[in-house]
Scaffold this motif. Sequence first.
Motif, PDB file in Angstrom:
ATOM      1  N   VAL A 119       0.839  -1.198   0.000  1.00 15.44           N
ATOM      2  CA  VAL A 119       0.000   0.000   0.000  1.00 15.44           C
ATOM      3  C   VAL A 119       0.876   1.249   0.000  1.00 15.44           C
ATOM      4  N   LEU A 120       1.908   1.238   0.842  1.00 16.23           N
ATOM      5  CA  LEU A 120       2.824   2.381   0.917  1.00 16.23           C
ATOM      6  C   LEU A 120       3.554   2.565  -0.410  1.00 16.23           C
ATOM      7  N   GLN A 121       4.011   1.463  -0.983  1.00 16.16           N
ATOM      8  CA  GLN A 121       4.738   1.546  -2.251  1.00 16.16           C
ATOM      9  C   GLN A 121       3.842   2.070  -3.366  1.00 16.16           C
ATOM     10  N   TYR A 122       2.578   1.660  -3.363  1.00 18.25           N
ATOM     11  CA  TYR A 122       1.647   2.095  -4.400  1.00 18.25           C
ATOM     12  C   TYR A 122       1.411   3.602  -4.311  1.00 18.25           C
ATOM     13  N   LEU A 123       1.205   4.095  -3.100  1.00 11.08           N
ATOM     14  CA  LEU A 123       0.997   5.530  -2.931  1.00 11.08           C
ATOM     15  C   LEU A 123       2.271   6.309  -3.239  1.00 11.08           C
ATOM     16  N   PHE A 124       3.411   5.754  -2.872  1.00 14.88           N
ATOM     17  CA  PHE A 124       4.685   6.437  -3.133  1.00 14.88           C
ATOM     18  C   PHE A 124       4.897   6.645  -4.628  1.00 14.88           C
ATOM     19  N   GLU A 125       4.492   5.667  -5.424  1.00 11.59           N
ATOM     20  CA  GLU A 125       4.640   5.793  -6.871  1.00 11.59           C
ATOM     21  C   GLU A 125       3.800   6.932  -7.443  1.00 11.59           C
ATOM     22  N   MET A 126       2.767   7.346  -6.693  1.00 10.46           N
ATOM     23  CA  MET A 126       1.938   8.463  -7.139  1.00 10.46           C
ATOM     24  C   MET A 126       2.421   9.808  -6.598  1.00 10.46           C
ATOM     25  N   ASN A 134      17.199  11.181  -7.249  1.00  9.77           N
ATOM     26  CA  ASN A 134      18.286  10.218  -6.964  1.00  9.77           C
ATOM     27  C   ASN A 134      17.914   8.754  -7.194  1.00  9.77           C
ATOM     28  N   ILE A 135      16.945   8.494  -8.047  1.00 11.16           N
ATOM     29  CA  ILE A 135      16.596   7.099  -8.309  1.00 11.16           C
ATOM     30  C   ILE A 135      17.569   6.515  -9.332  1.00 11.16           C
ATOM     31  N   ASN A 136      18.054   5.323  -9.044  1.00 10.32           N
ATOM     32  CA  ASN A 136      19.011   4.673  -9.938  1.00 10.32           C
ATOM     33  C   ASN A 136      18.303   4.078 -11.144  1.00 10.32           C
ATOM     34  N   ASP A 137      19.043   3.932 -12.229  1.00 14.45           N
ATOM     35  CA  ASP A 137      18.453   3.403 -13.454  1.00 14.45           C
ATOM     36  C   ASP A 137      17.990   1.958 -13.307  1.00 14.45           C
ATOM     37  N   ASP A 138      18.662   1.202 -12.406  1.00 17.22           N
ATOM     38  CA  ASP A 138      18.370  -0.231 -12.298  1.00 17.22           C
ATOM     39  C   ASP A 138      17.415  -0.564 -11.160  1.00 17.22           C
ATOM     40  N   GLU A 139      16.764   0.437 -10.561  1.00 16.62           N
ATOM     41  CA  GLU A 139      15.834   0.143  -9.474  1.00 16.62           C
ATOM     42  C   GLU A 139      14.448   0.703  -9.776  1.00 16.62           C
ATOM     43  N   THR A 140      13.448   0.005  -9.264  1.00 15.17           N
ATOM     44  CA  THR A 140      12.059   0.423  -9.441  1.00 15.17           C
ATOM     45  C   THR A 140      11.707   1.463  -8.389  1.00 15.17           C
ATOM     46  N   MET A 141      10.543   2.064  -8.541  1.00 16.21           N
ATOM     47  CA  MET A 141      10.088   3.013  -7.537  1.00 16.21           C
ATOM     48  C   MET A 141       9.849   2.314  -6.198  1.00 16.21           C
ATOM     49  N   SER A 142       9.404   1.059  -6.248  1.00 16.85           N
ATOM     50  CA  SER A 142       9.190   0.309  -5.012  1.00 16.85           C
ATOM     51  C   SER A 142      10.505   0.075  -4.286  1.00 16.85           C
ATOM     52  N   ASP A 143      11.552  -0.290  -5.051  1.00 16.73           N
ATOM     53  CA  ASP A 143      12.877  -0.469  -4.451  1.00 16.73           C
ATOM     54  C   ASP A 143      13.388   0.850  -3.882  1.00 16.73           C
ATOM     55  N   TYR A 144      13.121   1.926  -4.602  1.00 19.00           N
ATOM     56  CA  TYR A 144      13.568   3.250  -4.155  1.00 19.00           C
ATOM     57  C   TYR A 144      12.893   3.622  -2.833  1.00 19.00           C
ATOM     58  N   PHE A 145      11.608   3.282  -2.697  1.00 25.15           N
ATOM     59  CA  PHE A 145      10.917   3.567  -1.442  1.00 25.15           C
ATOM     60  C   PHE A 145      11.546   2.781  -0.289  1.00 25.15           C
ATOM     61  N   ILE A 146      11.908   1.530  -0.533  1.00 21.26           N
ATOM     62  CA  ILE A 146      12.557   0.735   0.506  1.00 21.26           C
ATOM     63  C   ILE A 146      13.902   1.358   0.875  1.00 21.26           C
ATOM     64  N   ARG A 147      14.629   1.838  -0.130  1.00 18.63           N
ATOM     65  CA  ARG A 147      15.928   2.465   0.145  1.00 18.63           C
ATOM     66  C   ARG A 147      15.754   3.708   1.012  1.00 18.63           C
ATOM     67  N   LEU A 148      14.751   4.524   0.706  1.00 18.06           N
ATOM     68  CA  LEU A 148      14.484   5.706   1.524  1.00 18.06           C
ATOM     69  C   LEU A 148      14.042   5.307   2.939  1.00 18.06           C
ATOM     70  N   SER A 149      13.264   4.235   3.026  1.00 18.11           N
ATOM     71  CA  SER A 149      12.803   3.759   4.335  1.00 18.11           C
ATOM     72  C   SER A 149      13.974   3.278   5.183  1.00 18.11           C
ATOM     73  N   LEU A 150      14.949   2.642   4.549  1.00 14.33           N
ATOM     74  CA  LEU A 150      16.134   2.184   5.272  1.00 14.33           C
ATOM     75  C   LEU A 150      16.932   3.366   5.803  1.00 14.33           C
ATOM     76  N   HIS A 151      17.015   4.445   5.045  1.00 16.51           N
ATOM     77  CA  HIS A 151      17.692   5.651   5.534  1.00 16.51           C
ATOM     78  C   HIS A 151      16.953   6.216   6.749  1.00 16.51           C
ATOM     79  N   TRP A 152      15.639   6.096   6.734  1.00 19.97           N
ATOM     80  CA  TRP A 152      14.850   6.552   7.872  1.00 19.97           C
ATOM     81  C   TRP A 152      15.095   5.662   9.098  1.00 19.97           C
ATOM     82  N   LEU A 153      15.334   4.361   8.871  1.00 17.02           N
ATOM     83  CA  LEU A 153      15.579   3.431   9.962  1.00 17.02           C
ATOM     84  C   LEU A 153      17.014   3.475  10.480  1.00 17.02           C
TER      85      LEU A 153
END
Length: 490
Positions: free
Chosen positions: A183-190, A196-215
């Motif tokens: 649900v979070l990933q779906y809303l994040f894509e909107m 700073n999104i890498n060419d080889d990662e999806t928006m869902s992966d990018y959200f996880i990467r940002l979440s890890l920085h938050w953690l």
Amino acid sequence: MEIVGTSRQGTSSRNGDASIDIEGLVKSIREKLDKLSCLSTECCIYKVPNRLRKINEGAYTPLRVSIGPLHHGKEGLEDMEEHKLRYFNDFMQRSGKSLEELVKIMEEMEKEIRDCYAETTNLKSEIFLEIILVDAAFIVELIIKHNFRWIVTQNDRIFGKPLMGDDVRYDLLLLENQLPLFVLQYLFEMSNVNWNINDDETMSDYFIRLSLHWLKREDIIQELPVLKYINPPKVKHFLDLLRSCLIPTKDWQASVPEEKSPSVSQASVLEKKSQASIPKEKSLAKVKQIIDYIKRHLIPRQSLQQSKSKFDIPSATELHEAGVKFKVSSSKNLFDIKFSGNILEIPHTRIIDPTECLLRNIIAYEQCHYNDKFFADYSMIMDYLINTSKDVELLVQAKIIENWLGDNNDVSNLFNGLSKGVNIISDDYYFTELHKELNDFCEIPSHKWKATLRQNYCNTPWRVLSIIVAAILLGLTFMQSLCSLASCHK
């Protein structure tokens, strides 16, 4: 029992003075059966089992903010509801979506979202969808604002108040305070975020990467993991993400890109290929990985129940008295505890007020969801090592434990209480080999008297010097006595 009547309206059964309306009973049971919903395989959010909750209820209860339906409307959490709506409004403006569009999206996802909760909720769809939509948008905005601080306003209640921000972070890691990650990933894509999104990662992966920085904090995640090692598509929610970052990496993760660990035959093929294409030292490392994999996963390990006394390992103090030296490991993984020679290496752990809360929630989640009970195993090994404040003191001196609680007794009480009410599958105990190695070392008598000699008589340079001088004097005295005896015989 006498049967009375068989009319079309049903059959009544008389037992003494009491009569039973069989037709009514059948109808009641049938209605309940018709209302039964199919159990979903997507279930991943649970209520904490009562046997764990009653030990420390506060560890599973949010302090500042409720997320999802399980704690919604609880007393003491009302203040954040207005701020969540502010974040929701920010998200709506950022996404460019109308309120009607967002509600429609949630409506289409309702069944999939409900399937993620183990406890069926009787909330009406309108209330349930409002909770999910507002809370999900709040979390997405929280992650965005944490990573891109220039969009945070000066009067922001969370980022303008450090203590509030920490409380919210820990609240979002409680088992009962989770939202499905999809649900979070779906809303994040909107959200129209594409920094700073890498060419080889999806928006869902990018959200996880940002979440890890938050953690990323010393007391939560010391260093960010490689995304492919935590398998982003399989992460269920934030607590599952945290667990995925902390559990031991699989034996093959460092060298094999496939998600599943190889079988023995596959391992042999990989070994032959590696020997033909990499230097000898790397080939030897590969062989060691195969051996380690076979030892850990394919050779049956002795269970705790099969040899209970063998696994009652001594405490840190008793190990120290037997000659074991404690050393802080260079590894950042909690589970990378190794014993070699007489040195026990344990990774550094910072113990602060929320530490118990984090550990208890991960343990509760594992008890409900996973066969591998890594954190229950970790709590057990630490419970063995730590019995008293003296054990904690030894680990603090070795820089293994960084105690922010102030009192060493608090740390010992923490680890002594984590295993209460926890079921541990003994055959899968992660530290079985470590237990055996420590017990084998302590059973050798010479280790203890050597350690006693070092600790009591050779623990300072002056004591060592005095022992050497005493030995020399004793030797000279003995030689003098021999000379005297020889002269007497002459």
